[in-house]
Design an enzyme around this catalytic site. Structure first.
Site, PDB file in Angstrom:
ATOM      1  N   GLN A 186      34.397  38.302  37.787  1.00 42.15           N
ATOM      2  CA  GLN A 186      34.186  39.650  37.259  1.00 42.15           C
ATOM      3  C   GLN A 186      35.269  40.044  36.246  1.00 42.15           C
ATOM      4  OE1 GLN A 186      31.651  42.104  37.736  1.00 42.15           O
ATOM      5  NE2 GLN A 186      30.785  40.110  38.165  1.00 42.15           N
ATOM      6  N   GLY A 244      35.378  44.767  38.707  1.00 48.82           N
ATOM      7  CA  GLY A 244      34.343  44.566  37.708  1.00 48.82           C
ATOM      8  C   GLY A 244      34.752  45.366  36.493  1.00 48.82           C
ATOM      9  N   GLU A 245      34.372  46.627  36.551  1.00 49.63           N
ATOM     10  CA  GLU A 245      34.612  47.489  35.395  1.00 49.63           C
ATOM     11  C   GLU A 245      36.088  47.575  35.015  1.00 49.63           C
ATOM     12  OE1 GLU A 245      31.241  50.756  35.698  1.00 49.63           O
ATOM     13  OE2 GLU A 245      31.812  49.891  37.592  1.00 49.63           O
ATOM     14  N   ILE A 253      40.682  41.605  48.424  1.00 44.68           N
ATOM     15  CA  ILE A 253      39.653  40.907  47.668  1.00 44.68           C
ATOM     16  C   ILE A 253      38.810  40.091  48.646  1.00 44.68           C
ATOM     17  CG2 ILE A 253      39.190  39.276  45.805  1.00 44.68           C
ATOM     18  CD1 ILE A 253      40.466  41.905  44.860  1.00 44.68           C
TER      19      ILE A 253
END
Ligand code: MOS
Length: 731
Positions: free
Chosen positions: A631, A697-698, A622
């Site tokens: 996110q 994110g997604e 990360i």
């Protein structure tokens, strides 16, 4: 490399610009003599234009011009090589109306108010008006495509003692970023400069230059700040084409801001899906087969494949598998990617089915997943680059307190509510787009990184600065990040959660080339410590040039070298190829995660809340935990919306999206936000890039809806297979 900046929770470097209102979003830009454009949308969804009466509109105050098929000028369909676009038909290309809101005219006036008023009196006469096809039941128009097959899933299913066969439905969802889609187009002797709300400036330039039939070199796209996109702003839409065409015709700048209502009609949405999942197992829980057959709806003209089975082949360990995908056409605007396209609706179906299978087996759903965890990608027959899904499950279960769950329906209560505990796994692709970057080291001790990508609100400015700071040792506050302009070296699309992974190799290479150039300069300077040294014996560390073996103790600040050489800057370029969509990848690269959550159900007042969520994410290294947390938390809240609230309704009589505003299309708000506990596992995926960063994110949205549906079942005994889980389905 000076380790330390990567992995730090730095605040957004562009934050002050945003909180002071200094950051210029697309519609904030303005130009001398700007005119305002308002599109006129069709009020039918199926038919054709017989006549367009614009005489009344022409008499309205402030009118500059009214464009339609007869006078807009030539607009072309882009070639497939140009790039991605979901509605490829140029606006006004014919008189056929295929969806409600399709643009039929464009009013340009001196003010936005004048244009809006005139647009309301453009009189469209329709002919051959037919009932729109907005049928909710989805059956593929053609034979669905086989996405993945292994073993003999039909025979294995028939031979298995435990099996389930279920159908899951996810509705059309509309992207609702706070920032409306907008375009400010200018045209002069050099061509077009287009300020756009886009997640992909390079793709936008390449596609739009073909629509307008001008060389790429004569189209410049600018996008410095985006008020979110969620996929709705990935590819060009008709309003941008119209603004550009009007600017060319008029020889003056044209601004067009799409209204919230029009955003429900003309700039894409998440396709509705219908997915049949068949799973079978031995009595001990060994998964013997999985068939995942999805159909999504699409617009009348363009292919749109939601690819619900994106995660299925690699996520589930079984020897027998089939994934198919089909489409059926409807009188609706083209769907497009929406956060986690494919995998997000797909995992709602497969993870819900897995939960149902666990119940059939009398097994704990975590145990069932651990038991069937594959050791390699069975569909591609390649190893995983880095997969720590099992640890996501065990860490998540531990943090949540999953062992305290009592499995009987409605058996857990607290403060007058029935509690439901549910969990789900999730996965999202990891790959890189092609990227080029330039890094400059300046004589004043600053640095600049330039790359034609964009920051869609996710922290890309900050990540780019971190990469340069880490590599050069120049303090973060002295690094300028330049992005959001196609004049810069071409960078990646902000899609698929792939920007960070994509920019790493190009930016590191560019920074190293610039440092090498500084070292080279140091060896040429008269009366300086390294005059005559071989560059191989020198190193660039913490902004200084030092002897590699450290023996001499000599050092010099790089900017002193530049100053002494009377050089303003040294620079370097970097370039890395795409790995996205490789036909024969050597490894299977994905991110993984698990959600554990609690819902509270109060049947007396029909109140359903998500209380708390524990999420564990395996996304490699990360780069900025604060941005990554932001996110995932945002995605989890979006998951609450997907599971409980979001659905775009199309009126069966007119084909109009009827809940086309933020009062009627309900998204999760602060009051819907659960307590969240997000953990990142730290396993750098160095097969993807040197730092081992994938994307975040997604993935945080994937699996949320199935975890909530499972928790709702645990509380109520009602298995909701059609999203959203509105209260009526529980009564
Ligand atoms: Mo995302 S749907 O790739 O913007």
């Amino acid at each position: 490399m000076d380790p330390g900046i990567i992995g730090q929770s730095l605040a957004r470097i562009e934050g002050p610009l945003k909180v002071t209102g200094t950051a210029a979003y697309t519609s904030d830009h303005t130009k001398e003599r700007v005119a305002y454009a308002v599109p006129v949308g069709s009020t039918i969804a199926n038919g054709r234009i017989a006549a367009l009466n614009i005489s009344k509109a022409r008499e309205m105050p402030g009118i500059v011009e009214i464009y339609h098929r007869g006078n807009v000028g030539a607009l072309y369909k882009p070639s497939p090589e140009a790039g991605a676009i979901d509605e490829a038909r140029p606006p006004f290309a014919d008189d056929v109306i295929r969806y409600y809101g399709q643009y039929v005219a464009l009013v340009v006036a001196e003010t936005f108010e004048d244009a809006t008023a005139a647009a309301s009196v453009v009189d469209v006469v329709y002919a051959d008006v037919a009932a729109p096809n907005v049928e909710l039941q989805l059956v593929a128009d053609d034979e669905p495509a086989e996405v993945s097959r292994r073993g003999d899933p039909e025979a294995a299913y028939d031979a298995s003692p435990i099996k389930i066969d279920r159908t899951y439905i996810t509705p059309a969802e509309t992207h609702n970023p706070i920032e409306l889609h907008a375009s400010l187009a200018t045209y002069d002797d050099d061509g077009f400069t287009l300020y756009e709300t886009t997640q992909a400036i390079v793709n936008h330039r390449n596609v739009v230059s073909e629509i307008l039939n001008v060389p790429r070199e004569n189209v410049r796209i600018v996008m410095k700040f985006l008020g979110s996109g969620f996929g709705g702003k990935l590819w060009p839409w008709s309003h941008g084409t119209l603004a550009a065409a009007a600017a060319r015709n008029l020889g003056r700048p044209v601004k067009l801001v799409v209204t919230r209502k029009q955003m429900f009609q003309t700039v894409g949405h998440r396709a509705r899906t219908q997915q049949r999942v068949r799973m079978s197992a031995q009595r001990n829980g060994s998964l013997t087969s999985l068939r995942h057959e999805a159909v999504n709806d699409a617009g009348m003209l363009d292919e749109y494949d939601e690819n619900c089975g994106e995660a299925t082949p690699h996520f589930y360990g079984t020897s027998n598998l089939l994934v198919t995908g089909g489409q059926t056409r409807r009188n609706i605007g083209s769907p497009t990617a929406m956060r986690g396209p494919g995998a997000v609706p797909g995992l709602f179906a497969t993870e819900s089915a897995y939960d149902e299978l666990a119940i059939e087996l009398g097994l704990d759903p975590v145990q069932l997943r651990l038991q069937n965890e594959p050791t390699r990608d069975q569909s591609l027959d390649v190893p995983f680059s880095s997969r720590h899904y099992a640890e996501c499950l065990t860490v998540g279960a531990e943090k949540f307190g999953w062992s305290l769950r009592s499995p009987a329906i409605g058996s857990m209560r607290k403060d007058g509510s029935i509690l439901g505990w549910g969990m789900s796994g999730c996965s999202w692709l990891a790959a890189r787009f092609a990227a080029e970057a330039r890094v400059e080291l300046h004589a004043d001790g600053s640095a600049r990184v330039a790359i034609g990508t964009q920051d869609i609100g996710t922290g890309t400015y900050t990540v780019l600065a971190q990469l340069v700071a880490e590599t050069t040792g120049i303090p973060i506050g002295r690094i300028t990040v330049e992005l959001g302009d196609t004049r810069l070296p071409p960078g990646p699309t902000s899609g698929g959660s792939m920007v960070t992974a994509s920019v790493i190799p190009a930016v590191l290479e560019a920074a190293r080339a610039a440092m090498k150039s500084a070292i080279g300069l140091a060896t040429t300077l008269e009366r300086q410590p390294f005059k005559g040294w071989s560059p191989e014996d020198l190193n660039f560390q913490s902004g200084k040039i030092v002897a590699r073996n450290g023996a001499s103790g000599k050092q010099i600040d790089y900017h002193e070298v530049l100053q002494n050489a009377s050089v303003a800057m040294v620079s370097g370029g970097g370039k890395a190829a795409s790995t996205f969509g490789e036909e024969h990848p050597k490894r299977s690269s994905h991110s993984y995660g698990a959600h554990f959550l609690e819902i509270a159900w109060q049947p007396e007042i029909a109140r359903l809340r998500v209380n708390r969520v524990v999420t564990v994410i395996d996304a490699g290294r990360i780069v900025n935990p604060r941005a990554a947390l932001n996110q995932i938390e945002g995605a989890v809240v979006m998951g609450v919306g997907m599971a409980l609230l979001e659905e775009a309704h199309y009126d069966p009589r007119t084909g109009a999206p009827i809940n086309s505003n933020l009062a009627d299309y309900i998204v999760a708000t602060n009051a819907d936000t659960p307590r969240m506990d997000v953990t990142f596992l730290d396993y750098p995926d160095t097969k993807l890039n040197e730092l081992g960063a994938r994307g975040v994110g997604e993935i945080g949205l994937a699996g949320m809806a199935s975890a909530i549906a499972s928790a709702v079942y645990h509380a109520t005994g009602v298995r909701v297979r059609t999203l959203p889980i509105d209260i009526e389905k529980l009564l």
